[in-house]
Design a protein around this motif. Sequence first.
Motif, mmCIF file in Angstrom:
data_model
loop_
_atom_site.group_PDB
_atom_site.id
_atom_site.type_symbol
_atom_site.label_atom_id
_atom_site.label_comp_id
_atom_site.label_asym_id
_atom_site.label_seq_id
_atom_site.Cartn_x
_atom_site.Cartn_y
_atom_site.Cartn_z
ATOM 1 N N UNK A 88 18.467 0.684 30.350
ATOM 2 C CA UNK A 88 19.797 0.501 30.902
ATOM 3 C C UNK A 88 19.975 1.222 32.211
ATOM 4 N N UNK A 89 20.975 0.777 32.982
ATOM 5 C CA UNK A 89 21.306 1.406 34.259
ATOM 6 C C UNK A 89 22.812 1.607 34.340
ATOM 7 N N UNK A 90 23.217 2.594 35.144
ATOM 8 C CA UNK A 90 24.638 2.865 35.346
ATOM 9 C C UNK A 90 24.859 3.298 36.778
ATOM 10 N N UNK A 91 26.005 2.918 37.347
ATOM 11 C CA UNK A 91 26.310 3.231 38.739
ATOM 12 C C UNK A 91 27.283 4.393 38.887
ATOM 13 N N UNK A 92 27.787 4.909 37.770
ATOM 14 C CA UNK A 92 28.679 6.065 37.835
ATOM 15 C C UNK A 92 28.660 6.785 36.484
ATOM 16 N N UNK A 93 29.326 7.937 36.423
ATOM 17 C CA UNK A 93 29.290 8.743 35.217
ATOM 18 C C UNK A 93 29.926 8.100 34.006
#
Length: 224
Positions: free
Chosen positions: A32-37
């Motif tokens: 998975x990836x995330x662009x913010x907290x």
Amino acid sequence: MTVRVVIADDQELIRAGLRTVLDARPDLTVVGEAADGVEAVTVASRTRPDVVLMDVRMPRRDGIAATRDLVAAGNPARVVMLTTFDLDEHVYAALRAGASAFLLKDTRPADLAEAVRVVARGEALLAPTVTRRLLDRYADRLPAPAPTSTADALAVLTAREREVLTLTARALSNAEIAARLHLSTATVKTHVSAILTKLGLRDRIQAVVLAYDTGLVRPEPPVR
């Protein structure tokens, strides 16, 4: 065993680069990836990774707050903070929040992959020399020693274990501690494991933080 990783960074190019490095290893996979907290916590909660590569500075919720959220939620994922270090003044706070390691963003691909493996095994990744540099740099920003009630938590340790904890907090490696106390490295490792168990800590990093928080050890003020 395949190590499952979530990458949290607000720059898409960096996420893509990290994914390429990790997915190229047969024992590592990005789930998975995330662009913010905020997204990092959501993705980590859904995918239950072994390791989260967490950028310190992100929109909506920074990496430190996101790490704190993961720990509070009981998420077992180990967090590796990604930082430029010399520009980032929040590394110590990240370790206090529950991170198990931090890496520079220009870390070599092979070293990055090995760091993920080390942290996934439950080991903290913070070289003694880096620990010393970190504590010296932020000596004047550390809180005052904790109240006696917190310091009393160390009462469960034996005199030898307190010695080992003190030297660990002063950034000595297991081999250096062994030489200083005239013990075998295996014995030092046993003492470190006992310290973590008795104090209910996850890794060596938390032990170092506790040693400073309780006033067992105080860093020397940095030379100006």
